[in-house]
Structures are given as C-alpha cells and as structure tokens.
Design a protein around this motif. Structure first.
Motif, PDB file in Angstrom:
ATOM      1  N   GLY A 114      18.451   1.486  25.673  1.00 19.28           N
ATOM      2  CA  GLY A 114      18.206   1.240  27.091  1.00 19.28           C
ATOM      3  C   GLY A 114      16.997   0.358  27.342  1.00 19.28           C
ATOM      4  N   LEU A 115      15.943   0.546  26.582  1.00 16.45           N
ATOM      5  CA  LEU A 115      14.736  -0.253  26.756  1.00 16.45           C
ATOM      6  C   LEU A 115      14.954  -1.703  26.333  1.00 16.45           C
ATOM      7  N   ALA A 116      15.695  -1.918  25.255  1.00 14.88           N
ATOM      8  CA  ALA A 116      16.004  -3.285  24.853  1.00 14.88           C
ATOM      9  C   ALA A 116      16.814  -3.999  25.928  1.00 14.88           C
ATOM     10  N   GLN A 117      17.753  -3.284  26.541  1.00 12.51           N
ATOM     11  CA  GLN A 117      18.542  -3.876  27.622  1.00 12.51           C
ATOM     12  C   GLN A 117      17.670  -4.203  28.825  1.00 12.51           C
ATOM     13  N   LEU A 118      16.737  -3.324  29.150  1.00 10.77           N
ATOM     14  CA  LEU A 118      15.829  -3.605  30.255  1.00 10.77           C
ATOM     15  C   LEU A 118      15.024  -4.869  29.989  1.00 10.77           C
ATOM     16  N   ALA A 119      14.531  -5.018  28.763  1.00 10.19           N
ATOM     17  CA  ALA A 119      13.756  -6.211  28.432  1.00 10.19           C
ATOM     18  C   ALA A 119      14.581  -7.478  28.650  1.00 10.19           C
TER      19      ALA A 119
END
Length: 457
Positions: A114-119
């Motif tokens: 999820g954090l990689a997608q947010l970035a």
C-alpha cells in the motif's frame, strides 16, 4: 548531507497569497538534507549550489509539495476486491471475519504494498488507521512502522481499536474487539515506543477508536483523555453513511456529531474521516471546534456512501484534507485520484464554480498538512519546510499542450512521476519506486492474501 537541485520546471509552491501561493513558470527547488533551502523563478543562485549537487532536469514537469494522505487502512491491501457490490455495513460484516486472522507479518506485507502504491501517486506523508488487533497477531504497529521506514514515506499511524462487539450491540464480531483497559494500555505503549514529536519527525502516532458503532462511549472519552495527556492527535470515522446516522439516533438519541461532542471529541487536535452526512449544525460545530476532515471521495463512491459537502466545509473554515481510505474500499489507493475526483464531485453537485483546480491541489497538500497538525512543516515548497516534493511529468502525449500546469495536473489523466523525494531522499524515479523491490512485494502480497483467506475458511 545530500543536496538535490530540481530545475527547469514549473513550480507550484502552495505558499503565500492566493489558493496556490507563488507559482513559477520555469523555476527551481533546492533541497539540502531534510530541508528545502531555495525555491524561485529561473536558475538557482550559484552561491547556494555545492559542486557535488545532484541535478534533476525537470524540463516538461511541474514540482509540487508531496501529497498528504489523511486516512487509510493499509492492512486492507490484502483484501482488495472482496464484497465489491456491498453497502458499508454489509462490506464490514463480510470482511471482519477475514481480518480477524491477520498477523503482524501480514500487516507488514500489506503496508509495503500500500505504501509503495501511495508513493507512485505522489504521496509523501500518510496516516494509517489500524483498528484490528487480534490477541495473537504479534506487534502489528511495529510491523507497519518498519514498512513505512523501508519505503521511505513520512508516517502518521494511528492506534485504532474496537471494544463494542456484536453481543453488546456493536457491528464487529466479538472475536475482533479488545477490552477498554487493554486498548488504553496498548495505545499508551505504541505512543511511548514510536511517537516522535521532533520537527523532522518521520513517525507520529495518533489515538483512533474506530467508529461510533464499534466502540463504547467510555472508550471515546478515555481515549481523548489519554491523547491529550500524551500530546497526540485524535482520529475516528464519522458520518460516513446513513446507516451510521440511524445507529446513533437509535442508540444515543443524537446525530453522530452531537454524540462525538458529548464524549469530548471537540478541538483542533481532532480529525474525522469521511464526514459525508453532515447537516448545517454539524458543519457549524466542526468549524467552531476546529476539527478537521479527511475527504475520501473514491471510497465513498465505491461503497455508495454519498458525497461530502466539501465546498460548504471549506467555506465554514474547516480544515479539509484528502484520504484514499482502506484499500479494500478503494482498490487503486492513489491519492492523485482523490484530488481529481473531489473536484469533479464538487462541481457535479454544486455547479462549475463549486471548486477550482487550485483548491483541489491545496486540499491534497496544505489541507492535509493542516489536518495532521504539520502545516508549518509540510504541504508547501518554501525555504525551511521539509524536503517532500513530487515532480510530475506534463510532457506526455496525454498532457502536452495544456498550458496551465495545475489544470493539467488536476483535470488531466494521472501524470507519471519524474521523481518523489521525502526528507530529501528519493523514493520514486521515473514512475518506479526505488526503495523496495515492487515485484517482490507484489508476490509477497499474493501469498499473504492466500494465507489470510485460508485462515478465514
């Protein structure tokens, strides 16, 4: 200390007079370590640029502050696509039994995805509202905090909780609730271990009982006392659906906002997620109390919850940020889409002048920073602010020829990213996350999802 000079690009600072602050058609942003040291039109002053500077040619791009996500549930990255055609309450009752089997390893894997997608959506600061804490899950909060450090995003996780199970009239099954005493002790522990109040903090904790239909009034009151004793912020869901309105009126004899006021959730240290179903009195109460809102238009649309009265909230002076909400109710989890969609929905319901493009970008940057209590640190490109920057490519066939870079960014298709920097560290380069192995994370997500669903039977 690394120095990075982003040059030859349009710059939208969100700082100074006007909705977007100063804007430069061909400017620069100079980052030195964790801070921005210069922003302006044309080339940077050579006296400020060391010989070993890393130069980034932003020709064809626009630099903005990194986007700020004010509401999320990262663990849900493992349960995307389920209950796809359900109402909120139906969706929750379907997924609670699945989430009951989650482990710390699952949470870490989900958070990495999820954090990689947010970035990749230009986000540099994100919250997380984690409220499912099974007794045998392990240290779920350490797991997601370590994932955020690995990806490199500035992180504001909230210690969520539920103590009102189905046998006591709440919505969640009893297997996923905790006792009030355990919640308060666990929350204090997470704050003591991880909260960093320093000016360049990469991790700050907030206190976040889940919602009026999954926690007791006693937990809401004591959580507010604990948060204020510890000097941290307060967060919960509020007024997301009509079902919640009915629940609060039947159980408490009040609207959701009246109920939250009665348990002490009033003040500028409070922000609510969704706030879709607010009447005029509720909006006035939020404005008077200084509470903020996390607007999640894509999730609200996915669950059919409704459209928040964002122009009315902004007109009343309420701080409004944007949120992607949980990945199981917003499978894309791209903060840029919230900015784009918030503008379209505001105009669809309020007419063509209900919101302008710079206000949408402001909610995604300054608005989110204000909601999280960091308006003097993030959300702007200005000397002294933290070095959180998104550099968007506007020279693609889909966007080339749109003269106004903010119009292109907000109304056009999602631009690829030339780069994203958090605390001066590059997290995205040419639309690729460079801090983690994204393909490896994707494989881990698939395996963890299979194990989680198998546990649920």
């Amino acid at each position: 200390m690394t120095t990075v000079l982003i040059e030859n690009c349009a710059v939208v600072t969100m700082d100074g007079p006007g909705t977007a602050g100063a804007e430069y058609a061909n400017g620069h942003v100079l980052l030195e370590g964790a801070r921005i040291v210069a922003v302006g039109e044309g080339p940077c002053d050579p006296a400020l640029v060391p010989a070993d500077v890393e130069r980034v040619d932003g020709t064809g791009c626009v630099a903005t502050p990194g986007l700020v996500n004010t509401h999320h549930h990262l663990y849900q990255w493992l349960t995307r696509g389920l209950a796809a055609d359900s109402t909120l309450f139906e969706w929750l009752t379907t997924l609670y039994p699945v989430w009951a089997g989650i482990t710390a390893d699952d949470v870490r894997t989900a958070a990495l995805g999820g954090l990689a997608q947010l970035a990749l959506g230009g986000c540099t600061t994100t919250t997380d509202h984690h409220y499912v804490v099974p007794a045998d899950a392990g240290d779920v909060f350490a797991a997601e905090i370590s994932a955020a450090a690995e990806v490199g995003l500035r992180f504001h996780p909230t210690r969520g909780s539920m103590d009102l199970g189905r046998s006591d009239g709440g919505l969640p099954p009893d297997s996923v609730v905790e006792s009030t005493d355990a919640i308060l002790a666990g929350t204090a522990d997470v704050i003591d271990r991880f909260h960093d109040a320093s000016p360049e903090s990469m991790c700050r904790i907030a206190v976040a009982p889940c919602s009026p239909f999954s926690v007791t009034g006693d937990l809401l009151r004591t959580s507010a006392d604990l948060a204020r004793e510890k000097g941290v912020r307060l967060h919960t869901h509020l007024a997301e659906t009509d079902d919640e309105e009915v629940f609060c009126r039947e159980r408490f004899g009040s609207t959701p906002m009246e109920y939250m006021e009665s348990v002490g959730w009033v003040g500028p240290d409070v922000w609510f997620a969704h706030t879709v179903h607010l009447d005029d009195a509720a909006i006035a109460a939020m404005a008077a109390g200084g509470m903020g809102a996390a607007h999640c238009p894509v999730s609200n649309g996915r669950l059919g919850a409704g459209i928040a009265r964002v122009p009315d909230m902004l007109a009343a002076g309420i701080p409004v940020g944007l949120g992607v909400d949980g990945a199981a109710s917003n499978e894309s989890s791209v903060l840029w889409e919230e900015m784009h969609t918030s503008l379209l929905l505001a105009r669809a319901t309020g007419g063509p002048r209900a919101m302008d493009v710079r206000t949408a970008l402001r909610m995604a940057t300054v608005g989110g920073a204000t909601v999280l209590g960091r308006a003097d640190e993030i959300g702007r490109l200005a000397p002294g602010y933290l070095a959180d920057v998104a550099l968007w490519r506007l020279d693609t066939p889909a966007l080339a020829g749109i003269d106004d870079p903010v119009v292109a960014l907000v109304l056009g298709s999602r631009p690829p990213l030339r780069g994203v920097w958090v605390q001066g560290r590059r997290v995205v380069a040419d639309d690729r996350v460079v801090t983690v192995d994204a393909d490896g994370v994707a494989r881990d997500v698939v395996a963890a999802r299979r194990r989680l669903l198998a546990r649920a039977g």
